[in-house]
Design a protein around this motif. Structure first.
Motif, PDB file in Angstrom:
ATOM      1  N   LEU A  33       0.845  -1.166  -0.015  1.00  0.00           N
ATOM      2  CA  LEU A  33       0.093   0.019   0.035  1.00  0.00           C
ATOM      3  C   LEU A  33       0.831   1.147  -0.093  1.00  0.00           C
ATOM      4  N   ARG A  34       1.928   1.225   0.852  1.00  0.00           N
ATOM      5  CA  ARG A  34       2.948   2.382   0.839  1.00  0.00           C
ATOM      6  C   ARG A  34       3.471   2.805  -0.601  1.00  0.00           C
ATOM      7  N   LEU A  35       3.835   1.346  -1.350  1.00  0.00           N
ATOM      8  CA  LEU A  35       4.644   1.592  -2.595  1.00  0.00           C
ATOM      9  C   LEU A  35       3.443   2.063  -3.651  1.00  0.00           C
ATOM     10  N   LYS A  36       2.309   1.721  -3.525  1.00  0.00           N
ATOM     11  CA  LYS A  36       1.088   2.067  -4.538  1.00  0.00           C
ATOM     12  C   LYS A  36       0.793   3.796  -4.071  1.00  0.00           C
ATOM     13  N   ALA A  37       0.790   4.123  -2.878  1.00  0.00           N
ATOM     14  CA  ALA A  37       0.726   5.472  -2.740  1.00  0.00           C
ATOM     15  C   ALA A  37       1.645   6.342  -2.864  1.00  0.00           C
ATOM     16  N   VAL A  38       3.154   6.075  -3.043  1.00  0.00           N
ATOM     17  CA  VAL A  38       4.080   6.619  -3.542  1.00  0.00           C
ATOM     18  C   VAL A  38       3.886   6.854  -5.050  1.00  0.00           C
ATOM     19  N   ASP A  39       3.392   5.621  -5.813  1.00  0.00           N
ATOM     20  CA  ASP A  39       3.125   5.580  -7.170  1.00  0.00           C
ATOM     21  C   ASP A  39       2.114   6.658  -7.439  1.00  0.00           C
ATOM     22  N   ASP A  40       1.121   6.680  -6.778  1.00  0.00           N
ATOM     23  CA  ASP A  40      -0.117   7.601  -6.907  1.00  0.00           C
ATOM     24  C   ASP A  40       0.491   9.260  -6.930  1.00  0.00           C
ATOM     25  N   VAL A  41       1.479   9.522  -6.021  1.00  0.00           N
ATOM     26  CA  VAL A  41       1.863  10.747  -5.780  1.00  0.00           C
ATOM     27  C   VAL A  41       2.929  11.204  -6.926  1.00  0.00           C
ATOM     28  N   ILE A  42       3.565  10.177  -7.339  1.00  0.00           N
ATOM     29  CA  ILE A  42       4.428  10.548  -8.513  1.00  0.00           C
ATOM     30  C   ILE A  42       3.586  10.617  -9.978  1.00  0.00           C
TER      31      ILE A  42
END
Length: 105
Positions: A33-42
């Motif tokens: 979920l943290r990796l996906k959240a970072v992808d969303d921010v990028i």
């Protein structure tokens, strides 16, 4: 200190950091979920049209879906026998943004 209630050698010793040797299902889920959240921010910053050096570097990293499970949950470590260390054994592992490891490892 002395007498019938003194501490034994085993009471003095013991594990200092009690971390499990394997990541639990919920810990792995939260890491994803943290990796996906970072992808969303990028993706959001990219859509805004801002161009920075750090954004270019972030766009070069693989997304969470493109990463192998081995890379999601472990990281390269020169000191470990298998050259891999579980992410939860790394200090400040939630802040690490390097999603790539040396080739062959």
């Amino acid at each position: 200190m002395f007498g019938p209630f003194r501490q034994s050698a085993t009471a003095f010793g013991g594990l200092l950091w009690k971390s499990p040797w394997r990541m639990s299902k919920t810990r792995k889920m939260r890491a994803r979920l943290r990796l996906k959240a970072v992808d969303d921010v990028i993706a959001t910053v990219e859509a805004s049209g801002v161009q920075t050096h750090s954004l270019v570097r972030a766009l070069a990293l693989p997304t969470e879906q493109e990463m192998h499970p081995k890379d999601k949950y472990t990281t390269f470590s020169r000191t470990d026998p298998g050259y891999r260390k579980s992410m939860h054994k790394v200090p400040k592992w939630t802040r690490i943004t390097s999603r790539t490891n040396p080739l062959g490892f």
